[in-house]
Scaffold this active site. Structure first.
Site, mmCIF file in Angstrom:
data_model
loop_
_atom_site.group_PDB
_atom_site.id
_atom_site.type_symbol
_atom_site.label_atom_id
_atom_site.label_comp_id
_atom_site.label_asym_id
_atom_site.label_seq_id
_atom_site.Cartn_x
_atom_site.Cartn_y
_atom_site.Cartn_z
ATOM 1 N N ARG A 1 0.831 -1.207 0.000
ATOM 2 C CA ARG A 1 0.000 0.000 0.000
ATOM 3 C C ARG A 1 0.864 1.255 0.000
ATOM 4 N NH1 ARG A 1 -3.472 -1.231 3.756
ATOM 5 N NH2 ARG A 1 -5.187 -1.774 2.384
ATOM 6 N N ALA A 2 1.995 1.214 0.695
ATOM 7 C CA ALA A 2 2.858 2.395 0.750
ATOM 8 C C ALA A 2 3.368 2.771 -0.636
ATOM 9 C CB ALA A 2 4.027 2.145 1.697
#
Length: 667
Positions: free
Chosen positions: A275-276
C-alpha cells in the site's frame, strides 16, 4: 451558516496544508491522518478546506449525491436518467466519537423489510459525505469496528449494509481526514496503514509566529465575515489552482525511474505490504500536478515519502514515528540513475566521534553495589533525604505475555481482553430491544410473532409483525479493561539487573494492553510515599515513557502504594463505571517503614478482595533464599502470584484460570 476560518489564513502548518491540498487534487491518495497536540489548528484547517473544494453536480432529490453525468446504477434512490443536474457546495461531514454503526453506514427499517418486503433505507454519514469530506476528530478514540467500516468504505468507494438477508449498496467516495492527539492513545498499525498520508503538527515556538496566530484569530472572532472577505482573493486563487491541478492530473507521467525510487524507498525502510508504494506513487503524481508539471521528479518522490511512510514504520506503541531523512536522500540518490562516481565520505560528518554510547555509565566501582540499600535481598537502610535514590535502570527487552483477564462478563468499552456483552460478537440469545433495534434476532422474532398470525388476520405470504414481536440479538464479545500497574520502586528492588527485568516485564504487559485496547495507569511507591505516575489513559506510550525514567531507592511503603491504587480505582469508577479493572502489583512483597507496615499492607490488600477487584502479583523476589511474601500479598488481595519467568507466554498457560478461580473463591 457560520463563516469558516479561511484556509489561506492559517499560519504555518505547511505540511498539513499541503497534505490536505494533495487529497483535494487526488482523493485516490487515501486521506490524511493529522497527529498533534491540542490547539494546533488541526480542526480549523480541515473545516477551512471544504470551502476551497469546487462545487459538485448532483441528481436533484438523490440522497446519495449521484453525479448526473454518470449516475450510480445501484443507487438506492435510482435508477436516474442522465441530465444537467443541480450544483451545490462540497459537503464536510463530521463523525462524532460516540456515533453508532447505524449512524455511520445507515439503517434498514427491519420491521418494514420483514412485513412488507421493501428496502426502507435511511442513509448514514457515509452517504452524506459522498463526493465531499468525511472528518473524524479524535479518530483514535473511535471504536475499532467503526474505524474499520469507514476505512473499508474509503478504500472501496462504496458502503454495504447487510441485515438479515436484506442488502443495500451505495457509492461512498470521500476525502477522509482524521485528527488525533497521541497523548490520548494510538491507532493500531493496521488502521494507521489505511490512511494515505500522515502529518505531525505542533505549535510554533517562534514568538513572532505565535503573535500572528493570536492576531488573526482575534480578528476573525471579532468579525468572521469581514475577516473572510479580506482573504477572499487568496482563497479564490487556491480554489482555481485545485481545479487546474485536477484537470492536469490525468496527463502526469510517472516514469520508470520515479517508480524505481518509490519501490527502493519502501524497501529500504522495510515497510510492510504494497500500500505504501501505491500511495507514494499517487502522492508524487498529485505533487507534480499541483506544481503544474506533467513529469514526476525526484523532489516529488522525496516529499511523498515524508508524507506517506512515517506512520507505516511504527510497529508498536513504543516506536517513535518519523523518517531518517539522510537515509531517504541516500536511497533516492542511489536509484536516481545518475550513478555518481564520487561516493560520500564513509565516515560522514562527525566520523571521528568515538565517544561512549548515550547509555554508557561508570563501570566496575561505580554506583551499583556501593550503597547499603542495594544489598542482595537485604532491607534498605535509613539514609538522608535523597541518599537512597538510584539512577533509572534501562528496561530489558519486552516479551510476549499470555492474556490476563477479568473474571465474569462485563459491559464495558469494546476491546480484546475480557468477556463482555457487546454489540458485536457471537450471538448468545435474544431479548426485547431497549430503545432502537440494532441487531435483529430473526428466529426469536418469528417465534414471537407466529402464534398471533391468525388473530391478526394474516392472509398473504408475509408475516404480520408488530413492534412487540421484535427481538434484539444478545451478543458476547470482548471488552477493554483498566489495567492499573502498581510498581515497587524501593531500595529492595533497586539492584539494576532486577529493576531492568521488572521494567521489561511491565513494558511487555503495556504492549499487551495496547493490543487489547485497554486503558492503563501507573502507581509507584518508594521511600515514604506513593505517587500516581500516570492517571488512567489510553496512551500506553506515555506509560512507557514514565516507566523508563522511574527512579528507585528508599524504603518500601507497600500499604501506601495499595491505598493510592485503591483511590485511583474509586475515582475512575465514577468517570467510567462500566470499565472493569485488573490490578497488576509488581513487587517482591516486602513492606517497611512506619508503624506495623506488614499489618497495614494486609488491611489495604483486603480492600481489593472485598470489592472483588481482579489482581495479579508479579513476584520479583530473587536470590537463593525466598521469603514468599509476594504470594502472601496475592492471597490477601484475593488474586494470584506469578514470577517474572512465569509471566512469559510459554510459561503461564494456566495463569488465566488461576486468576479466575482465585477471584471466584474470594467471591
Amino acid at each position: 451558516m457560520t463563516t469558516p476560518f479561511p484556509f489561506t489564513a492559517v499560519v504555518g502548518q505547511d505540511d498539513l496544508r499541503l497534505a490536505l491540498l494533495l487529497n483535494a487534487v487526488s482523493p485516490a491518495v487515501g486521506g490524511v491522518l493529522v497527529r498533534g497536540e491540542k490547539g494546533t489548528a488541526k480542526s480549523t484547517a480541515v473545516r477551512a478546506l471544504s470551502a476551497l473544494l469546487p462545487e459538485v453536480a448532483v441528481v436533484p432529490g438523490c440522497r446519495f449525491s449521484c453525479d448526473p453525468a454518470s449516475p450510480d446504477p445501484s443507487c438506492p434512490d435510482g435508477p436516474h436518467e442522465a441530465g444537467p443536474g443541480a450544483h451545490r457546495p462540497a459537503r464536510m461531514v463530521e463523525l462524532p466519537v460516540g456515533a453508532s454503526e447505524d449512524r455511520l453506514v445507515g439503517a434498514l427499517d427491519i420491521e418494514r423489510a420483514l412485513a412488507e418486503g421493501v428496502k426502507a433505507f435511511e442513509p448514514g454519514l457515509l452517504a452524506d459525505a459522498h463526493r465531499g469530506i468525511l472528518y473524524v476528530d479524535e479518530v483514535n478514540l473511535l471504536h475499532d469496528h467503526l474505524v474499520d467500516l469507514l476505512l473499508d468504505a474509503a478504500a472501496m468507494g462504496a458502503s454495504y449494509v447487510e441485515r438479515e438477508g436484506v442488502s443495500v449498496r451505495h457509492a461512498a467516495r470521500f476525502l477522509l481526514v482524521g485528527t488525533m492527539n497521541p497523548e490520548e492513545g494510538e491507532l493500531r498499525p493496521q488502521l494507521l496503514d489505511r490512511f494515505g498520508l500522515t502529518v505531525e503538527v505542533a505549535a510554533s515556538r517562534e514568538p513572532d509566529q505565535r503573535v500572528e496566530v493570536v492576531r488573526r484569530r482575534l480578528a476573525y472572532d471579532d468579525d468572521p465575515a469581514g475577516f473572510a472577505a479580506r482573504w477572499a482573493g487568496e482563497e479564490a486563487a487556491v480554489r482555481q489552482r485545485i481545479v487546474a491541478a485536477r484537470e492536469l492530473l490525468p496527463q502526469v507521467r510517472l516514469g520508470d525511474g520515479a517508480l524505481r525510487q518509490i519501490a527502493a524507498t519502501c524497501a529500504a525502510f522495510e515497510v510492510d505490504g504494497m500500500r505504501a508504494d501505491i500511495v507514494m506513487a499517487r502522492t508524487a503524481t498529485a505533487l507534480a500536478a499541483w506544481a503544474g508539471r506533467t513529469d514526476v521528479l525526484a523532489e516529488d518522490v522525496r516529499q511523498a515519502a515524508l508524507l506517506a511512510l512515517p506512520h507505516r514504520r511504527r510497529r508498536n506503541p513504543f516506536d517513535a514515528p518519523g523518517l531518517d531523512e539522510d537515509k531517504l536522500d541516500r536511497t533516492l540518490e542511489e536509484f536516481s540513475g545518475e550513478s555518481p562516481d564520487d561516493d560520500p565520505d564513509p565516515d560522514g560528518p562527525g566520523g571521528g566521534g568515538g565517544g561512549p554510547a548515550p547509555d554508557a555509565g561508570p563501570q566496575g566501582g561505580g554506583d551499583t553495589g556501593a550503597r547499603p540499600e542495594e544489598g542482595d535481598g537485604g532491607e534498605p537502610q535509613p539514609s538522608g533525604a535523597g541518599a537512597g535514590e538510584q539512577p533509572a535502570a534501562r528496561a530489558a527487552e519486552p516479551f510476549r505475555t499470555k492474556a490476563l483477564s477479568v473474571p465474569g462478563i462485563g459491559e464495558g468499552a469494546a476491546g480484546r481482553r475480557s468477556r463482555a456483552r457487546t454489540e458485536h460478537g457471537r450471538t448468545t440469545g435474544a431479548r426485547r430491544p431497549r430503545g432502537a433495534l440494532t441487531k435483529l434476532h430473526l428466529a426469536a422474532t418469528v417465534q414471537a410473532a407466529a402464534p398471533h398470525q391468525r388473530a391478526r388476520g394474516r392472509s398473504g405470504p408475509g408475516l404480520v409483525i408488530r413492534r412487540d414481536d421484535l427481538r434484539q440479538a444478545a451478543r458476547e464479545g470482548r471488552e477493554g479493561n483498566l489495567v492499573l500497574f502498581v510498581v515497587d520502586a524501593s531500595g529492595s528492588m533497586a539492584a539494576r539487573q532486577r529493576m531492568s527485568a521488572v521494567k521489561g516485564a511491565v513494558l511487555s504487559l503495556l504492549l499487551d494492553a495496547y493490543q487489547r485496547r485497554d486503558k492503563v495507569g501507573l502507581v509507584t511507591f518508594r521511600a515514604s510515599a506513593a505517587d500516581v505516575a500516570l492517571p488512567p489513559t489510553s496512551s500506553v506510550d506515555a506509560a512507557a515513557a514514565r516507566l523508563e525514567s522511574l527512579p528507585t531507592g528508599g524504603r518500601t511503603p507497600l500499604a501506601a502504594g495499595l491505598l493510592k491504587a485503591h483511590e485511583v480505582l474509586r475515582v475512575e469508577r465514577l468517570r467510567d463505571p462500566a470499565r472493569r479493572a485488573l490490578v497488576v502489583v509488581v513487587t517482591d512483597g516486602r513492606a517497611t517503614g512506619g508503624p506495623e507496615p506488614v499489618a497495614l499492607a494486609g488491611r489495604a490488600a483486603r480492600l481489593f478482595a472485598a470489592e472483588q477487584v481482579a489482581s495479579v502479583v508479579v513476584d520479583c523476589e530473587s536470590g537463593p533464599v525466598r521469603l514468599g511474601l509476594a504470594g502472601q500479598l496475592a492471597a490477601e488481595l484475593g488474586g494470584t502470584a506469578v514470577t517474572l519467568d512465569e509471566l512469559r507466554a510459554d510459561a503461564i498457560a494456566g495463569l488465566v484460570k488461576d486468576v479466575q478461580g482465585t477471584s471466584r473463591r474470594a467471591a
